[in-house]
Scaffold this motif. Structure first.
Motif, PDB file in Angstrom:
ATOM      1  N   MET A  21       0.904  -1.279  -0.002  1.00  0.00           N
ATOM      2  CA  MET A  21      -0.056  -0.086   0.121  1.00  0.00           C
ATOM      3  C   MET A  21       0.842   1.214   0.064  1.00  0.00           C
ATOM      4  O   MET A  21       0.619   1.999  -0.609  1.00  0.00           O
ATOM      5  N   GLY A  22       1.880   1.390   0.910  1.00  0.00           N
ATOM      6  CA  GLY A  22       2.737   2.556   0.858  1.00  0.00           C
ATOM      7  C   GLY A  22       3.379   2.880  -0.336  1.00  0.00           C
ATOM      8  O   GLY A  22       3.517   3.862  -0.713  1.00  0.00           O
ATOM      9  N   ALA A  23       3.866   1.602  -0.869  1.00  0.00           N
ATOM     10  CA  ALA A  23       4.873   1.943  -2.091  1.00  0.00           C
ATOM     11  C   ALA A  23       3.604   2.400  -3.131  1.00  0.00           C
ATOM     12  O   ALA A  23       3.987   3.143  -4.054  1.00  0.00           O
ATOM     13  N   GLY A  24       2.348   1.961  -3.357  1.00  0.00           N
ATOM     14  CA  GLY A  24       1.408   2.302  -4.172  1.00  0.00           C
ATOM     15  C   GLY A  24       1.218   3.898  -4.120  1.00  0.00           C
ATOM     16  O   GLY A  24       0.895   4.631  -5.162  1.00  0.00           O
ATOM     17  N   ILE A  25       0.999   4.286  -2.660  1.00  0.00           N
ATOM     18  CA  ILE A  25       0.898   5.590  -2.550  1.00  0.00           C
ATOM     19  C   ILE A  25       1.752   6.563  -2.950  1.00  0.00           C
ATOM     20  O   ILE A  25       1.676   7.635  -3.631  1.00  0.00           O
ATOM     21  N   ALA A  26       2.969   6.128  -2.841  1.00  0.00           N
ATOM     22  CA  ALA A  26       4.379   6.797  -3.140  1.00  0.00           C
ATOM     23  C   ALA A  26       4.059   6.914  -4.757  1.00  0.00           C
ATOM     24  O   ALA A  26       4.493   7.976  -5.201  1.00  0.00           O
ATOM     25  N   HIS A  27       3.933   5.737  -5.356  1.00  0.00           N
ATOM     26  CA  HIS A  27       3.956   5.743  -6.614  1.00  0.00           C
ATOM     27  C   HIS A  27       2.898   6.741  -7.462  1.00  0.00           C
ATOM     28  O   HIS A  27       3.173   7.783  -8.319  1.00  0.00           O
ATOM     29  N   ALA A  28       1.521   6.860  -6.842  1.00  0.00           N
ATOM     30  CA  ALA A  28       0.586   8.035  -7.310  1.00  0.00           C
ATOM     31  C   ALA A  28       1.279   9.493  -7.114  1.00  0.00           C
ATOM     32  O   ALA A  28       0.699  10.089  -7.993  1.00  0.00           O
ATOM     33  N   PHE A  29       1.782   9.612  -6.043  1.00  0.00           N
ATOM     34  CA  PHE A  29       2.179  11.046  -5.982  1.00  0.00           C
ATOM     35  C   PHE A  29       3.507  11.271  -6.657  1.00  0.00           C
ATOM     36  O   PHE A  29       3.566  12.415  -7.100  1.00  0.00           O
ATOM     37  N   LEU A  30       4.207  10.222  -6.610  1.00  0.00           N
ATOM     38  CA  LEU A  30       5.571  10.485  -7.683  1.00  0.00           C
ATOM     39  C   LEU A  30       5.096  11.008  -9.177  1.00  0.00           C
ATOM     40  O   LEU A  30       5.472  12.089  -9.718  1.00  0.00           O
ATOM     41  N   ILE A  31       4.334  10.348  -9.807  1.00  0.00           N
ATOM     42  CA  ILE A  31       3.963  10.470 -11.120  1.00  0.00           C
ATOM     43  C   ILE A  31       2.781  11.694 -11.267  1.00  0.00           C
ATOM     44  O   ILE A  31       2.766  12.323 -12.387  1.00  0.00           O
ATOM     45  N   GLY A 144      -8.446  10.756   7.414  1.00  0.00           N
ATOM     46  CA  GLY A 144      -8.199   9.472   6.965  1.00  0.00           C
ATOM     47  C   GLY A 144      -8.079   9.528   5.468  1.00  0.00           C
ATOM     48  O   GLY A 144      -9.118  10.193   4.816  1.00  0.00           O
ATOM     49  N   MET A 145      -7.050   9.018   4.779  1.00  0.00           N
ATOM     50  CA  MET A 145      -6.867   8.779   3.511  1.00  0.00           C
ATOM     51  C   MET A 145      -6.919   7.420   3.017  1.00  0.00           C
ATOM     52  O   MET A 145      -5.974   6.816   2.977  1.00  0.00           O
ATOM     53  N   HIS A 146      -7.931   6.919   2.701  1.00  0.00           N
ATOM     54  CA  HIS A 146      -8.102   5.225   2.630  1.00  0.00           C
ATOM     55  C   HIS A 146      -8.030   4.839   1.158  1.00  0.00           C
ATOM     56  O   HIS A 146      -8.745   5.169   0.207  1.00  0.00           O
ATOM     57  N   PHE A 147      -6.701   4.437   0.782  1.00  0.00           N
ATOM     58  CA  PHE A 147      -6.290   4.202  -0.659  1.00  0.00           C
ATOM     59  C   PHE A 147      -6.609   2.578  -0.724  1.00  0.00           C
ATOM     60  O   PHE A 147      -7.008   1.898   0.057  1.00  0.00           O
ATOM     61  N   PHE A 148      -6.997   2.466  -2.064  1.00  0.00           N
ATOM     62  CA  PHE A 148      -7.339   0.764  -2.553  1.00  0.00           C
ATOM     63  C   PHE A 148      -6.278   0.129  -3.239  1.00  0.00           C
ATOM     64  O   PHE A 148      -5.666   0.637  -4.035  1.00  0.00           O
ATOM     65  N   ASN A 149      -6.278  -1.101  -2.892  1.00  0.00           N
ATOM     66  CA  ASN A 149      -5.377  -2.060  -3.607  1.00  0.00           C
ATOM     67  C   ASN A 149      -5.900  -2.836  -4.648  1.00  0.00           C
ATOM     68  O   ASN A 149      -6.912  -3.296  -4.874  1.00  0.00           O
ATOM     69  N   PRO A 150      -4.998  -2.568  -5.975  1.00  0.00           N
ATOM     70  CA  PRO A 150      -3.517  -1.948  -6.116  1.00  0.00           C
ATOM     71  C   PRO A 150      -3.991  -0.444  -6.322  1.00  0.00           C
ATOM     72  O   PRO A 150      -4.654  -0.152  -7.069  1.00  0.00           O
ATOM     73  N   VAL A 151      -3.027   0.325  -5.569  1.00  0.00           N
ATOM     74  CA  VAL A 151      -3.137   1.736  -5.652  1.00  0.00           C
ATOM     75  C   VAL A 151      -3.187   2.374  -6.831  1.00  0.00           C
ATOM     76  O   VAL A 151      -3.941   3.141  -7.763  1.00  0.00           O
ATOM     77  N   PRO A 152      -2.139   1.938  -7.962  1.00  0.00           N
ATOM     78  CA  PRO A 152      -1.844   2.478  -9.242  1.00  0.00           C
ATOM     79  C   PRO A 152      -3.208   2.196 -10.085  1.00  0.00           C
ATOM     80  O   PRO A 152      -3.312   3.224 -10.982  1.00  0.00           O
ATOM     81  N   ALA A 153      -3.789   1.364  -9.991  1.00  0.00           N
ATOM     82  CA  ALA A 153      -5.083   0.936 -11.135  1.00  0.00           C
ATOM     83  C   ALA A 153      -6.195   1.450 -10.402  1.00  0.00           C
ATOM     84  O   ALA A 153      -7.307   1.764 -10.983  1.00  0.00           O
ATOM     85  N   SER A 154      -6.362   1.670  -9.060  1.00  0.00           N
ATOM     86  CA  SER A 154      -7.633   2.010  -8.218  1.00  0.00           C
ATOM     87  C   SER A 154      -7.998   3.583  -8.498  1.00  0.00           C
ATOM     88  O   SER A 154      -6.966   4.310  -8.714  1.00  0.00           O
ATOM     89  N   LYS A 155      -9.126   3.872  -8.820  1.00  0.00           N
ATOM     90  CA  LYS A 155      -9.583   5.243  -9.032  1.00  0.00           C
ATOM     91  C   LYS A 155     -10.218   5.856  -7.912  1.00  0.00           C
ATOM     92  O   LYS A 155     -10.660   7.044  -8.100  1.00  0.00           O
ATOM     93  N   LEU A 156     -10.251   5.233  -6.624  1.00  0.00           N
ATOM     94  CA  LEU A 156     -10.941   5.726  -5.446  1.00  0.00           C
ATOM     95  C   LEU A 156     -10.209   6.000  -4.433  1.00  0.00           C
ATOM     96  O   LEU A 156      -9.041   5.182  -4.225  1.00  0.00           O
ATOM     97  N   VAL A 157     -10.401   7.096  -3.629  1.00  0.00           N
ATOM     98  CA  VAL A 157      -9.681   7.302  -2.477  1.00  0.00           C
ATOM     99  C   VAL A 157     -10.789   7.713  -1.590  1.00  0.00           C
ATOM    100  O   VAL A 157     -11.450   8.878  -1.826  1.00  0.00           O
ATOM    101  N   GLU A 158     -10.937   7.070  -0.278  1.00  0.00           N
ATOM    102  CA  GLU A 158     -11.934   7.271   0.576  1.00  0.00           C
ATOM    103  C   GLU A 158     -11.465   8.354   1.541  1.00  0.00           C
ATOM    104  O   GLU A 158     -10.420   7.991   2.382  1.00  0.00           O
TER     105      GLU A 158
END
Length: 288
Positions: A21-31, A144-158
């Protein structure tokens, strides 16, 4: 650092925990253009997080999922074992396992190293935001920022709003979620929020159906994917999330909301056997 409501994403983002999850969140903000620092518990974990994020970026680029410059992203990405390296971050997202004491101590350690005008969020999928906020010095700067797995493919954040979460943070978080190309949904703090409460209810019932011999995992998943247009069936999704994670959330929801969330014995037995889903190679499906 200033509270810049015009920014699509924070210039500097920290992530506590560099697992899936953490890697996916990092991925999302980096790009999306942020500089990102991931902090892990020790040097081997930090190196694993670095490899995980950089590998995911390279794969996404190769597959045409994203456009950009890999060198720029890697230059903007650092890993560390020191919470003090969160000192320049505008936003830090905690992404450690769903254990109450670990969440509290982790958030407190992060907050102690943040500037007073920084923001803090938890990626918890079920734990009380108000309860966590009560353990912090600046609860108005926490949500709360609830990301969904896998983060790069998911379109939702709660986005989960506590009683003391500031309106400014609510507005900023929605803007940031849109800035990383995802859709925000905002819910008030309640057990399981919206997504986990509904998703776990469906997943537990699917597990009970397997336990009772109603149908195979494949047929149950196909019924939901083909009949209800779910992108992935509830049992395959449980394998992706992790059976141990699902069990922990179910136990919490049972305590908060009653026996309708009681984990099936099959789920307990599979976790006891180490059948945790994709990460262990076996769950309701075999990934070996």
């Amino acid at each position: 650092m200033s509270d810049n409501t015009a920014a699509a994403v924070p210039a500097t983002v920290g992530v506590l925990g560099g697992g899936r999850m953490g890697a996916g969140i990092a991925h999302a903000f980096l790009i999306a253009g942020s500089r990102v620092t991931v902090v892990e518990v020790d040097a081997p974990a930090a190196e694993a997080a670095k490899e995980r994020v950089e590998s995911d970026l390279a794969k996404s680029l190769e597959r045409g999922k994203i456009d950009g410059n890999l060198d720029v992203w890697t230059e903007n990405f650092t890993v560390s074992v020191d919470h003090a390296d969160f000192g320049d971050c505008e936003l830090v997202v905690e992404a450690v396992p769903e254990l109450w004491d670990l969440k509290v101590s982790s958030l407190q350690n992060v907050e102690a190293n943040l500037r007073e005008d920084a923001w803090l969020a938890s990626n918890t999928s079920s734990l009380s935001i108000d309860g966590l906020a009560a353990e912090l010095d600046r609860p108005e700067r926490f949500c709360g920022m609830h990301f969904f797995n896998p983060v790069p493919a998911s379109k939702l954040v709660e986005i989960v709003v506590g009683e003391r979460t500031s309106q400014q943070l609510q507005d900023l978080t929605a803007r940031w979620v849109a800035g990383i190309g995802k859709t925000p949904v905002t819910v008030k703090d309640a057990p399981g929020f919206a997504s986990s409460r509904l998703g776990v209810a469906l997943g537990l019932e699917a597990i009970r159906m397997v336990e009772e011999g109603v149908a195979s995992p494949e047929d149950i998943d196909n019924a939901m994917a083909l009949g209800y247009k779910h992108p992935v069936g509830p049992l395959a999704l449980t394998d992706i999330v992790g059976l141990d994670v699902r069990l922990g959330i179910a136990e919490y929801l049972e305590k908060e909301l009653g026996p309708r969330f009681a984990p099936p014995q099959l789920l307990r037995d599979m976790v006891e056997r180490g059948e945790l889903g994709k990460k262990s190679g076996k769950g309701f499906y075999d990934y070996s």
